[in-house]
Structures are given as structure tokens and as C-alpha cells.
Enzyme design. Structure first.
Site, PDB file in Angstrom:
ATOM      1  N   ASN A 187       2.133 -15.516  -3.293  1.00 33.80           N
ATOM      2  CA  ASN A 187       0.513 -14.671  -3.780  1.00 33.80           C
ATOM      3  C   ASN A 187      -0.151 -14.258  -3.361  1.00 33.80           C
ATOM      4  O   ASN A 187      -1.068 -13.614  -3.758  1.00 33.80           O
ATOM      5  CB  ASN A 187       0.152 -16.781  -5.016  1.00 33.80           C
ATOM      6  N   TYR A 202      -0.416 -27.164   4.391  1.00 30.86           N
ATOM      7  CA  TYR A 202      -0.328 -27.574   2.804  1.00 30.86           C
ATOM      8  C   TYR A 202       0.170 -28.902   3.282  1.00 30.86           C
ATOM      9  O   TYR A 202       1.346 -29.161   2.893  1.00 30.86           O
ATOM     10  CB  TYR A 202       0.413 -26.289   3.396  1.00 30.86           C
ATOM     11  N   HIS A 216      -4.621 -16.482   0.110  1.00 27.91           N
ATOM     12  CA  HIS A 216      -4.695 -17.719  -0.296  1.00 27.91           C
ATOM     13  C   HIS A 216      -6.802 -17.912   0.272  1.00 27.91           C
ATOM     14  O   HIS A 216      -7.174 -17.191   0.827  1.00 27.91           O
ATOM     15  CB  HIS A 216      -4.435 -18.996   0.666  1.00 27.91           C
ATOM     16  N   GLU A 218     -10.979 -26.205   5.911  1.00 29.66           N
ATOM     17  CA  GLU A 218      -9.956 -24.190   7.069  1.00 29.66           C
ATOM     18  C   GLU A 218     -10.429 -23.492   7.648  1.00 29.66           C
ATOM     19  O   GLU A 218      -9.781 -23.391   8.947  1.00 29.66           O
ATOM     20  CB  GLU A 218      -9.624 -23.891   5.749  1.00 29.66           C
ATOM     21  N   LYS A 232      -1.859 -13.745   3.199  1.00 32.20           N
ATOM     22  CA  LYS A 232      -0.133 -13.901   3.133  1.00 32.20           C
ATOM     23  C   LYS A 232       0.066 -12.733   4.287  1.00 32.20           C
ATOM     24  O   LYS A 232      -0.458 -12.174   3.561  1.00 32.20           O
ATOM     25  CB  LYS A 232       0.174 -14.908   2.240  1.00 32.20           C
TER      26      LYS A 232
END
Length: 198
Positions: free
Chosen positions: A164, A98, A167, A178, A58
Site C-alpha cells: 500500500n 510488525y 505507512h 515508531e 515503502k
């Protein structure tokens, strides 16, 4: 001046044949390497029990210069990186990816965070890729990961449950969707199946 220009000594013919054989062998080996590289992450790998999963570093992972460390952990854990690309996500892509979180209070900040910088997308492959990648990245909440999974990627570079750092697909079905979302043509207006991973 040569009396017999067509005739060549046997030694010259042997050298010429060796040169042609070397050129042929070089081309064959190059072709073989290209084909074997394709099959190492291509459709044939599924027959060998390997599976694929999507991995994403990310924006905070890229801006924090964690990419090389994460890739080393990936390699050391036996994964093959089949494909990778860096992209800047737009709001529409993040909202679609998302979509199952759209009714949650954090959705606006999630979209802002995921569009704050580029992300690195990777297709990883190995046996049990989905479960092994999830184990390597650790719990969704990076602050908890620092306590319960101190050697995980999220403990290394994540901050909380939103920021975080990485992913990972949460199931083989999510992984397929995905990977298709980021590495194949998108069909506008398609229904996005649910997954619960941030």
C-alpha cells in the site's frame, strides 16, 4: 613611508567597523537560522500544540518513483519534514516492527515485501499530525482507497492491503514508539507495543 602608521583616517575605521559588524551579523543570522530550524522540529514545538508522526514510503513507493509526488503532497498539506533517511530494512527489523502481525498468515509475505528494497523514513510535524497523515494516506487497503479516497496517497500508488505504498502511525503513542524505533538507538529485546497499521 607613513609618518604615523598607527593613526588611521576616520573613513578607514568606519569601513573596518562596518566589515566587522557585517561579519558578526552574518554569523549571528546563521546561528539564528540553525537554532530556529532545530526548534521548528525540536522539543519546543510540543509546547505550540504540534505533534510528530512517522511516515514511511515503502519499497514499492520508492521503486515506483512516487517519492517527489508524496513529498509534495506532504508539503502542500502543511507538514514539516523534520528528519528523513533512506534505509534497507533487514528481516529482524521488520519482524520486530510488525511483531503484532507475526501470527497472521500474511506475515511471511509482509517481511519479504518490506525487505525487497529500501524505504524512506520521515518524521512529520504539524498540529494533529497523526490524524492528518492518516487521512492523507487513506485506508490500509489501497484497492478500497482507489474507490473511497481517490485523492489519497494509497489510491495514487498502492496496490492492495499489503503493498500500500506508505505507512503512518495510528496513534500518538505509536508515533512516539515508531520514531524512536527508527531514529534513536534501539534496545535489543525490547517489548514492542501493539499497533494495527501495515
Amino acid at each position: 613611508m607613513e609618518l604615523f602608521p598607527i593613526w588611521k583616517p576616520k573613513v578607514d575605521l568606519a569601513i573596518e567597523m562596518t566589515i566587522h559588524a557585517d561579519a558578526f551579523l552574518t554569523k549571528f543570522l546563521l546561528y539564528f537560522l540553525l537554532v530556529s530550524d532545530y526548534f521548528s522540529c525540536g522539543f519546543a514545538s510540543n509546547a505550540s500544540g504540534k505533534e510528530k508522526t512517522l511516515a514511511m514510503i515503502k519499497p514499492d513507493g520508492l521503486s515506483g518513483n512516487y517519492t517527489d509526488r508524496i513529498k509534495n503532497l506532504i508539503s502542500d498539506s502543511g507538514f514539516t519534514i523534520c528528519k528523513e533517511r533512506i534505509i534497507q530494512l533487514d528481516e529482524e527489523s521488520v519482524m520486530s516492527f510488525y511483531a503484532e502481525h507475526s501470527s497472521r498468515s500474511f506475515f511471511g509475505s509482509l517481511v519479504k515485501y518490506m525487505t525487497s528494497g529500501p524505504v524512506l523514513l520521515m518524521i512529520l510535524e504539524k498540529e494533529n499530525a497523526v490524524a492528518d497523515w492518516r487521512a492523507l494516506i487513506g485506508p490500509t487497503d489501497a484497492s478500497k482507497a482507489k474507490v473511497t479516497h481517490p485523492h489519497s496517497i494509497r489510491a495514487l500508488c498502492g496496490l492492495d492491503s499489503e503493498k500500500n505504498c506508505v505507512h503512518g502511525s495510528d496513534s500518538p503513542q505509536s508515533a512516539q514508539r515508531e520514531i524512536s524505533f527508527f531514529f534513536e538507538e534501539k534496545i535489543s529485546g525490547r517489548i514492542v507495543p501493539k499497533h494495527d497499521e501495515l
